[in-house]
Enzyme design. Structure first.
Site, PDB file in Angstrom:
ATOM      1  N   SER A   1     -29.998 -60.853  94.568  1.00 59.97           N
ATOM      2  CA  SER A   1     -29.334 -59.878  94.893  1.00 59.97           C
ATOM      3  C   SER A   1     -29.503 -59.839  96.076  1.00 59.97           C
ATOM      4  O   SER A   1     -28.859 -61.364  97.010  1.00 59.97           O
ATOM      5  CB  SER A   1     -30.097 -58.571  94.624  1.00 59.97           C
ATOM      6  OG  SER A   1     -29.825 -57.548  95.362  1.00 59.97           O
TER       7      SER A   1
ATOM      8  N   ASP B   1     -24.653 -54.265  85.750  1.00 58.01           N
ATOM      9  CA  ASP B   1     -25.197 -53.868  86.560  1.00 58.01           C
ATOM     10  C   ASP B   1     -25.629 -53.210  87.219  1.00 58.01           C
ATOM     11  O   ASP B   1     -26.870 -53.120  88.063  1.00 58.01           O
ATOM     12  CB  ASP B   1     -25.056 -55.115  87.511  1.00 58.01           C
ATOM     13  CG  ASP B   1     -25.712 -55.130  88.900  1.00 58.01           C
ATOM     14  OD1 ASP B   1     -26.612 -56.297  88.938  1.00 58.01           O
ATOM     15  OD2 ASP B   1     -26.130 -54.901  89.822  1.00 58.01           O
TER      16      ASP B   1
ATOM     17  N   HIS C   1     -29.573 -54.237  87.051  1.00 61.41           N
ATOM     18  CA  HIS C   1     -29.789 -54.738  88.373  1.00 61.41           C
ATOM     19  C   HIS C   1     -31.284 -54.974  88.268  1.00 61.41           C
ATOM     20  O   HIS C   1     -32.030 -56.305  88.277  1.00 61.41           O
ATOM     21  CB  HIS C   1     -29.387 -53.996  89.465  1.00 61.41           C
ATOM     22  CG  HIS C   1     -29.872 -55.088  90.529  1.00 61.41           C
ATOM     23  ND1 HIS C   1     -28.656 -55.392  91.228  1.00 61.41           N
ATOM     24  CD2 HIS C   1     -30.335 -54.918  91.561  1.00 61.41           C
ATOM     25  CE1 HIS C   1     -28.746 -56.084  91.943  1.00 61.41           C
ATOM     26  NE2 HIS C   1     -30.004 -55.400  93.382  1.00 61.41           N
TER      27      HIS C   1
END
Length: 291
Positions: free
Chosen positions: A98, A215, A270
């Site tokens: 990320s 995600d 995510h």
């Protein structure tokens, strides 16, 4: 607990590099609101699959501290990464999740003669972020994506890390004028270190980009593959991005070398990218990766 199939592929890619080049240390850089705790399982899997492999999850700017401006974070992560690299003369691998993917891009650009062999970018907003997600709402309560630029692009006042990669496609001139992080990395904002940073970045032997349509945080999700919105919020893929066509930081060169792998995995949220691995006995969906 159900485990994410994509992480099996991730480890196969990463450990393939480890096998072919010896047991190089794996350096992990976490994302926003994360810390070493979120990577305990993936670290354990690596060491179980290849005993003796050193896995270092850098313990800096954890949790709420991950909201600090990214150039400040890069300074700290650079010192930690260089310390690990100096103790690994045969090279290292870099796995970044990320927001951590952007920090790692800065490290690879700024560290001369770094020894990173494989850079795995795991669901990172590499071309920027623009979306009404739960993460954004927790940082800017009551704000919708269309007005966040008023906070992130102002000249004065405190800023948080997400502002360093907030890329509003409807206010591109303000983005280029006010953002001094992502446009610098992407070479969209010329600076005196561009050639040096490009040369440094190209020291890597392999770049693996992983992301997927489910995600739920990286917006557009194609940003994990260097794609992004145009002014009509249509996604422009990586190869049609100006920074790719102009090869401003070496992305086009990596592809020409055959050292760029783009992987798409659906069905992964995510916060699950770095969760438990799929048990080998389960039905595993292998992601098709194209060079």
């Amino acid at each position: 607990m159900r485990r994410s199939p994509l992480l099996l592929l991730l480890l196969q890619l990463l450990l393939l590099a480890v096998v072919s080049n010896g047991y190089k240390p794996v350096i992990i850089v976490h994302g926003i609101f994360d810390g070493p705790k979120q990577f305990e399982n993936i670290s354990a899997f690596i060491t179980k699959a290849h005993p003796g492999t050193s896995v270092k999850v850098i313990d800096l700017y954890d949790d709420l501290a991950s909201l600090k401006p990214l150039w400040k974070q890069v300074q700290g992560f650079r010192k930690a990464a260089e310390f690990i690299m100096r103790k690994a003369p045969n090279g290292t691998h870099l796995l970044c999740f990320s927001q951590g993917g952007l920090i790692c891009r800065a490290l690879l650009s700024m560290i001369p003669n770094h020894n990173v062999n494989t850079f795995v970018s795991l669901s990172s907003p590499l071309a920027g972020q623009y979306g009404d997600t739960d993460y954004m709402k927790s940082i800017f309560p009551g704000c919708m994506k269309k007005i966040v630029y008023k906070i992130c692009y102002r000249r004065s006042g405190p800023k948080v890390s997400i502002c360093d990669y907030w890329n509003d496609p409807h206010h591109r001139s303000l983005y280029l004028q006010s953002n001094n992080f992502l446009p610098i990395l992407n070479g969209e904002k010329p600076h005196k270190h561009m050639e040096e940073w490009r040369e440094n970045f190209l020291h890597i032997k392999k770049l693996v980009l992983i992301g997927g349509p489910d995600d739920g945080v990286i917006t557009p999700w194609q940003s994990s593959h260097f794609g992004f919105y145009d002014s009509n919020e249509n996604v422009v893929e990586m190869k049609n991005q100006e920074f790719f066509r102009n090869d401003t930081f070496g992305l086009k060169t990596l592809e020409a070398r055959g050292d760029l792998s783009v992987c798409v995995q659906s069905g992964v949220k995510h916060t699950h990218w770095h969760s438990n691995l799929t048990v080998f006995m389960n039905s595993v969906l292998y992601v098709q990766c194209s060079l």
